[in-house]
Write an enzyme that holds these catalytic residues in place. Sequence first.
Site, PDB file in Angstrom:
ATOM      1  CB  ALA A  19      -0.922   0.003   1.223  1.00 20.84           C
ATOM      2  CG  ASP A  20       2.434   5.248  -1.607  1.00 19.92           C
ATOM      3  OD1 ASP A  20       3.353   5.284  -0.767  1.00 19.92           O
ATOM      4  OD2 ASP A  20       2.140   6.204  -2.331  1.00 19.92           O
ATOM      5  CB  THR A  21      -1.064   6.538   2.649  1.00 21.92           C
ATOM      6  OG1 THR A  21      -1.695   5.262   2.796  1.00 21.92           O
ATOM      7  CG2 THR A  21      -2.017   7.628   3.114  1.00 21.92           C
ATOM      8  N   GLY A  79      -3.424   3.789  -2.028  1.00 26.33           N
ATOM      9  CA  GLY A  79      -3.446   2.806  -3.110  1.00 26.33           C
ATOM     10  C   GLY A  79      -3.040   1.456  -2.557  1.00 26.33           C
TER      11      GLY A  79
END
Length: 166
Positions: free
Chosen positions: A85-87, A122
């Site tokens: 994930a990426d934020t 994401g």
Amino acid sequence: MGLEYWRSGRPKRSAEPPSLIYLASTSPRRKALLKKAGISLRILKPDYEEGKSLKAPPSRIVQIHARRKAESCVRQVRNGILLAADTVVYLDGKIFGKPADQKEARLILGRLQGRRHFVYTGVAIFKIIRGEVVERTFFFEKTGVRLKSLTAKDIDNVAFGHGKDN
């Protein structure tokens, strides 16, 4: 062990190996969230630097970063589900990732406080069987956030590590 059911309703062993969950992240917060949800997992360290050169909407950028983190860990998984994930935070056409240092954290918090902004996350999920990716799923979530007005002390508490996500 996976189960499938015959017409008689008696279980038999599935031909597919059991799925372990692998988290492609060194974030203590992501690990804690999944553990709190009762998900047992193995942690993998992605070999990917996010960089700031991508020119795309935040919804696309977080999915690209999540995909690349997952791809960097694929060779470490024989059978299982790989999650990455990426934020980022988005305000006034600008994307804010994880602050590089305390000074940058103070500046970001100062800009965000009292204003509506958006948090994009994401996610990439790879199903891996016998070392091969057999399924890939990508998506993102967008959340509107209004951070309350903060005192200088509040900003310093966050910037100097209280609540910091390493």
